[in-house]
Design a protein around this motif. Structure first.
Motif, mmCIF file in Angstrom:
data_model
loop_
_atom_site.group_PDB
_atom_site.id
_atom_site.type_symbol
_atom_site.label_atom_id
_atom_site.label_comp_id
_atom_site.label_asym_id
_atom_site.label_seq_id
_atom_site.Cartn_x
_atom_site.Cartn_y
_atom_site.Cartn_z
ATOM 1 N N GLY A 279 5.141 3.697 -6.657
ATOM 2 C CA GLY A 279 4.628 2.463 -7.247
ATOM 3 C C GLY A 279 5.726 1.447 -7.503
ATOM 4 O O GLY A 279 5.547 0.244 -7.266
ATOM 5 N N VAL A 280 6.878 1.918 -7.997
ATOM 6 C CA VAL A 280 8.012 1.017 -8.224
ATOM 7 C C VAL A 280 8.459 0.379 -6.910
ATOM 8 O O VAL A 280 8.703 -0.827 -6.825
ATOM 9 N N VAL A 281 8.550 1.201 -5.857
ATOM 10 C CA VAL A 281 8.983 0.692 -4.547
ATOM 11 C C VAL A 281 7.987 -0.339 -4.011
ATOM 12 O O VAL A 281 8.371 -1.406 -3.516
ATOM 13 N N LEU A 282 6.676 -0.020 -4.116
ATOM 14 C CA LEU A 282 5.662 -0.934 -3.592
ATOM 15 C C LEU A 282 5.693 -2.277 -4.313
ATOM 16 O O LEU A 282 5.537 -3.332 -3.688
ATOM 17 N N ARG A 283 5.888 -2.245 -5.634
ATOM 18 C CA ARG A 283 5.918 -3.513 -6.377
ATOM 19 C C ARG A 283 7.121 -4.367 -5.996
ATOM 20 O O ARG A 283 7.092 -5.590 -6.129
ATOM 21 N N ARG A 284 8.177 -3.726 -5.523
ATOM 22 C CA ARG A 284 9.372 -4.483 -5.133
ATOM 23 C C ARG A 284 9.291 -5.041 -3.723
ATOM 24 O O ARG A 284 9.841 -6.103 -3.444
ATOM 25 N N ILE A 285 8.621 -4.313 -2.825
ATOM 26 C CA ILE A 285 8.637 -4.753 -1.421
ATOM 27 C C ILE A 285 7.397 -5.548 -1.032
ATOM 28 O O ILE A 285 7.402 -6.248 -0.023
ATOM 29 N N LEU A 286 6.308 -5.442 -1.820
ATOM 30 C CA LEU A 286 5.084 -6.160 -1.486
ATOM 31 C C LEU A 286 4.951 -7.429 -2.319
ATOM 32 O O LEU A 286 5.401 -7.486 -3.464
ATOM 33 N N ALA A 287 4.317 -8.425 -1.742
ATOM 34 C CA ALA A 287 3.985 -9.631 -2.498
ATOM 35 C C ALA A 287 2.965 -9.263 -3.580
ATOM 36 O O ALA A 287 2.176 -8.327 -3.403
ATOM 37 N N PRO A 288 2.953 -9.985 -4.720
ATOM 38 C CA PRO A 288 2.028 -9.635 -5.804
ATOM 39 C C PRO A 288 0.574 -9.530 -5.369
ATOM 40 O O PRO A 288 -0.149 -8.631 -5.801
ATOM 41 N N ARG A 289 0.126 -10.428 -4.470
ATOM 42 C CA ARG A 289 -1.284 -10.378 -4.066
ATOM 43 C C ARG A 289 -1.599 -9.116 -3.257
ATOM 44 O O ARG A 289 -2.687 -8.548 -3.362
ATOM 45 N N HIS A 290 -0.635 -8.659 -2.450
ATOM 46 C CA HIS A 290 -0.847 -7.413 -1.707
ATOM 47 C C HIS A 290 -0.809 -6.211 -2.646
ATOM 48 O O HIS A 290 -1.570 -5.248 -2.472
ATOM 49 N N SER A 291 0.076 -6.253 -3.622
ATOM 50 C CA SER A 291 0.163 -5.169 -4.598
ATOM 51 C C SER A 291 -1.137 -5.061 -5.395
ATOM 52 O O SER A 291 -1.628 -3.960 -5.663
ATOM 53 N N GLU A 292 -1.712 -6.212 -5.764
ATOM 54 C CA GLU A 292 -2.961 -6.207 -6.526
ATOM 55 C C GLU A 292 -4.130 -5.689 -5.695
ATOM 56 O O GLU A 292 -5.079 -5.139 -6.241
ATOM 57 N N ARG A 293 -4.080 -5.859 -4.371
ATOM 58 C CA ARG A 293 -5.145 -5.340 -3.519
ATOM 59 C C ARG A 293 -5.249 -3.821 -3.583
ATOM 60 O O ARG A 293 -6.315 -3.249 -3.344
ATOM 61 N N LEU A 294 -4.143 -3.167 -3.900
ATOM 62 C CA LEU A 294 -4.141 -1.707 -3.962
ATOM 63 C C LEU A 294 -4.681 -1.177 -5.290
ATOM 64 O O LEU A 294 -5.096 -0.021 -5.378
ATOM 65 N N ARG A 295 -4.673 -2.011 -6.314
ATOM 66 C CA ARG A 295 -5.003 -1.529 -7.658
ATOM 67 C C ARG A 295 -6.408 -0.950 -7.792
ATOM 68 O O ARG A 295 -6.591 0.084 -8.453
ATOM 69 N N PRO A 296 -7.468 -1.563 -7.205
ATOM 70 C CA PRO A 296 -8.803 -0.942 -7.334
ATOM 71 C C PRO A 296 -8.858 0.489 -6.796
ATOM 72 O O PRO A 296 -9.532 1.347 -7.377
ATOM 73 N N GLY A 297 -8.152 0.742 -5.705
ATOM 74 C CA GLY A 297 -8.120 2.103 -5.164
ATOM 75 C C GLY A 297 -7.382 3.058 -6.077
ATOM 76 O O GLY A 297 -7.796 4.216 -6.247
#
Length: 362
Positions: free
Chosen positions: A68-86
């Protein structure tokens, strides 16, 4: 004189989005995060099998937090938020489904019959764990949710109990992480310390099986410690542990009833809910699966597959919780949850030995 007939034609009503479209949209929203959670759970499950003392559940939440830490650093916020419902679906609905499946491996009749002799010790240690969590946790200034999770994790069955209670009370993800970290620490300590302490106390194989089955948190650690003491101890410990795991059901039902009353305090109850509104569906499913297992409908050859699938689903759900975690929230907790876990672990272990002495089970 001409008569005129006026025919009013109503425009066709606007068609609402079809059910299939809504389902497709909902599935599309949760799929990306679910796929990531499953991808994290696969190596975590392998590590859990390789190091059973740690277990897949703990590996899942730790690996999820790191990814999760890695994803938040490498992805744009909107892409990171797309993963949250899953991630949320994995942490809640996959978790509930795993608990239902867990019931298929716990035949109520056999476990209750064989484990009936352990009930006085089991109920005594559960009372110490829950009462101690409330009292000591309050003195330490720990929030009620964390106290509850550490208490049920210590008193019932570690990660599985924390998972079940989390599904009922919808606990904050950071608090789940505190409880999981605490349980993991004392699982390791129990595997290392219980066998030499059992020899020091001169416990028989059955007595050590009862002690480890009621005083060690997670099933994997119970098995590891009991097998280190002897095969007869391990066989008895597993049955005791399965019986102890059934305490999840009344605890979750009581918590759900308490929450329902708390939500309705000061306002009229919603019509049509009645008594059944207090029962979470996944607990009803758990009981139904256990009843099916008791009737012998589930073939014995399926048990290993059911256990493996349920374990993977729990690992996946905790990976989803880990993926949603903010590490700063864990750092803010400080050492107090760990101190509470230590007090409860020592209290439960001492109480189990004392009650075994009182009931002639040493």
């Amino acid at each position: 004189m001409e008569s005129a007939f006026v025919v009013s034609v109503k425009p066709p009503p606007q068609r609402a989005p079809g059910r299939a479209r809504r389902v497709y949209a909902a599935v599309g929203a949760v799929c990306p995060g679910l796929v990531v959670a499953a991808a994290v759970a696969l190596p975590a499950s392998w590590l859990g099998a390789l190091f059973p003392t740690v277990g897949g559940a703990v590996s899942g939440i730790v690996a999820g937090a790191g990814v999760g830490v890695v994803l938040r650093r490498i992805l744009a916020p909107r892409h990171s938020e797309r993963l949250r419902p899953g991630f949320t679906t994995a942490g809640r609905h996959v978790l509930q489904a795993s608990i239902v499946l867990l019931g298929a491996g716990l035949p109520l009749g056999d476990v209750l019959r064989v484990g009936a002799g352990s009930l006085p010790v089991m109920l005594g240690t559960l009372a110490v764990a829950l009462g101690g969590a409330w009292l000591v946790g309050r003195l330490l200034g720990i929030d009620p949710e964390t106290r509850l999770l550490i208490g049920v994790g210590t008193g019932i069955c570690g990660a599985s109990a924390i998972a079940a209670v989390t599904a009922v009370v919808n606990a904050a993800q950071a608090r789940v992480a505190y409880a999981m970290g605490t349980i993991f620490t004392f699982n390791i300590a129990a595997v290392l310390l219980f066998p030499p302490l059992g020899h020091l106390l001169g416990l028989s194989q059955e007595a050590f099986g009862l002690w480890s089955g009621t005083a060690i948190n997670d099933t994997s650690s119970v098995v590891a410690a009991a097998y280190a003491y002897g095969t007869p101890a391990a066989a008895y410990a597993v049955v005791v542990k399965l019986t102890r795991s059934l305490m999840i059901v009344p605890i979750c039902v009581i918590l759900q009833i308490w929450q329902s009353r708390r939500r309705r305090a000061g306002r009229e109850a919603a019509p049509g809910r009645g008594v059944w509104g207090a029962f979470p569906l996944f607990i009803v499913g758990f009981l139904a699966a256990s009843a099916v297992a008791t009737l012998g409908v589930v073939p014995a050859s399926w048990q290993s597959a059911i256990s493996a699938t349920s374990t993977f689903m729990i690992t996946m759900s905790l990976a989803g919780i880990g993926l949603s975690l903010n590490p700063s929230q864990i750092r803010d907790a400080g050492p107090r949850p760990m101190l509470l876990g230590a007090v409860l672990w020592i209290g439960v272990g001492g109480t189990a030995i004392g009650l075994q002495a009182l009931t002639g089970r040493l």
